[in-house]
Write a protein that holds these residues in place. Sequence first.
Motif, PDB file in Angstrom:
ATOM      1  N   LEU A 159       0.834  -1.206   0.000  1.00 26.04           N
ATOM      2  CA  LEU A 159       0.000   0.000   0.000  1.00 26.04           C
ATOM      3  C   LEU A 159       0.869   1.256   0.000  1.00 26.04           C
ATOM      4  O   LEU A 159       0.566   2.238  -0.696  1.00 26.04           O
ATOM      5  N   GLY A 160       1.948   1.246   0.776  1.00 31.29           N
ATOM      6  CA  GLY A 160       2.873   2.390   0.801  1.00 31.29           C
ATOM      7  C   GLY A 160       3.480   2.633  -0.570  1.00 31.29           C
ATOM      8  O   GLY A 160       3.591   3.777  -1.027  1.00 31.29           O
ATOM      9  N   ALA A 161       3.887   1.545  -1.235  1.00 31.65           N
ATOM     10  CA  ALA A 161       4.476   1.666  -2.573  1.00 31.65           C
ATOM     11  C   ALA A 161       3.454   2.203  -3.561  1.00 31.65           C
ATOM     12  O   ALA A 161       3.769   3.061  -4.397  1.00 31.65           O
ATOM     13  N   ILE A 162       2.214   1.737  -3.480  1.00 30.30           N
ATOM     14  CA  ILE A 162       1.147   2.217  -4.371  1.00 30.30           C
ATOM     15  C   ILE A 162       0.900   3.703  -4.137  1.00 30.30           C
ATOM     16  O   ILE A 162       0.767   4.488  -5.084  1.00 30.30           O
ATOM     17  N   ILE A 163       0.862   4.118  -2.880  1.00 27.58           N
ATOM     18  CA  ILE A 163       0.640   5.527  -2.560  1.00 27.58           C
ATOM     19  C   ILE A 163       1.785   6.385  -3.110  1.00 27.58           C
ATOM     20  O   ILE A 163       1.556   7.444  -3.702  1.00 27.58           O
ATOM     21  N   ILE A 164       3.007   5.923  -2.956  1.00 30.55           N
ATOM     22  CA  ILE A 164       4.167   6.664  -3.470  1.00 30.55           C
ATOM     23  C   ILE A 164       4.088   6.790  -4.993  1.00 30.55           C
ATOM     24  O   ILE A 164       4.328   7.860  -5.550  1.00 30.55           O
ATOM     25  N   VAL A 165       3.728   5.711  -5.683  1.00 35.81           N
ATOM     26  CA  VAL A 165       3.603   5.745  -7.140  1.00 35.81           C
ATOM     27  C   VAL A 165       2.492   6.707  -7.557  1.00 35.81           C
ATOM     28  O   VAL A 165       2.659   7.503  -8.492  1.00 35.81           O
ATOM     29  N   ILE A 166       1.361   6.690  -6.864  1.00 39.27           N
ATOM     30  CA  ILE A 166       0.238   7.577  -7.195  1.00 39.27           C
ATOM     31  C   ILE A 166       0.632   9.038  -6.978  1.00 39.27           C
ATOM     32  O   ILE A 166       0.370   9.904  -7.816  1.00 39.27           O
ATOM     33  N   ALA A 201       3.684  10.306  -6.972  1.00 42.39           N
ATOM     34  CA  ALA A 201       4.688  10.651  -7.991  1.00 42.39           C
ATOM     35  C   ALA A 201       4.014  10.896  -9.339  1.00 42.39           C
ATOM     36  O   ALA A 201       4.363  11.841 -10.061  1.00 42.39           O
ATOM     37  N   ALA A 202       3.051  10.047  -9.690  1.00 43.53           N
ATOM     38  CA  ALA A 202       2.329  10.226 -10.952  1.00 43.53           C
ATOM     39  C   ALA A 202       1.542  11.534 -10.946  1.00 43.53           C
ATOM     40  O   ALA A 202       1.525  12.267 -11.943  1.00 43.53           O
ATOM     41  N   GLU A 203       0.900  11.851  -9.836  1.00 42.37           N
ATOM     42  CA  GLU A 203       0.126  13.092  -9.725  1.00 42.37           C
ATOM     43  C   GLU A 203       1.035  14.307  -9.885  1.00 42.37           C
ATOM     44  O   GLU A 203       0.717  15.253 -10.625  1.00 42.37           O
ATOM     45  N   ILE A 204       2.175  14.295  -9.227  1.00 44.61           N
ATOM     46  CA  ILE A 204       3.124  15.408  -9.348  1.00 44.61           C
ATOM     47  C   ILE A 204       3.615  15.541 -10.789  1.00 44.61           C
ATOM     48  O   ILE A 204       3.650  16.631 -11.352  1.00 44.61           O
ATOM     49  N   ILE A 222       2.975  18.724 -13.350  1.00 46.06           N
ATOM     50  CA  ILE A 222       4.079  19.453 -13.980  1.00 46.06           C
ATOM     51  C   ILE A 222       3.889  19.479 -15.496  1.00 46.06           C
ATOM     52  O   ILE A 222       3.996  20.519 -16.136  1.00 46.06           O
ATOM     53  N   ILE A 223       3.589  18.320 -16.075  1.00 47.11           N
ATOM     54  CA  ILE A 223       3.367  18.241 -17.526  1.00 47.11           C
ATOM     55  C   ILE A 223       2.159  19.075 -17.923  1.00 47.11           C
ATOM     56  O   ILE A 223       2.195  19.811 -18.905  1.00 47.11           O
ATOM     57  N   GLY A 224       1.099  18.997 -17.159  1.00 44.50           N
ATOM     58  CA  GLY A 224      -0.120  19.753 -17.459  1.00 44.50           C
ATOM     59  C   GLY A 224       0.110  21.241 -17.414  1.00 44.50           C
ATOM     60  O   GLY A 224      -0.352  21.985 -18.268  1.00 44.50           O
TER      61      GLY A 224
END
Length: 185
Positions: A12-19, A21-24, A28-30
């Motif tokens: 769950l911690g890894a999933i939260i970190i990936v989410i 990171a993806a959001e950030i 930035i891209i947006g």
Amino acid sequence: MISKIKNLILLLGAIIIVIVAAEITLNIIGNASSSRMNPVANLSTNSGALHWRPDPLLHHVLVPGAKFSRTSPDKKEFITSVEYNSKGLNDYEYDYKKNEDTVRILVFGDSFVEASEVKKEENFCKIIEKTLNAGDSGKSFEVINMGVFGYSPILEYIYLKNEGLKYNPDMVIVCFFVNDVYEDL
């Protein structure tokens, strides 16, 4: 059992970190993409003076009499001083009323036509005007730069109807650029 709970918490911690990171990354891209798509967000001047203002019909208009300087990011390609005329055009002063022996041409377009990166006399509108006036026609030619950064053909049409026709033009030129298709304000 405790090892399964630890593994589940790690997962769950890894999933939260990936989410996160993806959001950030997407933010930035947006933001970078939206500033490329919005010429107003992209506009930089050195003076910090606001030389445009929001407009309910045309999205934005140039501020009459605004004075500012433009410098390329590398500070080598161009450095120009810009001064809009009393009607908010990056051009010399022209009255709405024209002389009988004058042929008046209006040129509409976006930042390519406005051309705040070059001196007024180096803008293609002034080069056309100078070339036409060097001829032997007995007429005087005025080529008026009606370019406004970020404008698309529909905004240029509205601008022509509301402002350009006051100049009683003999000819209207609309400069269309590929970015007009996907940067329509």
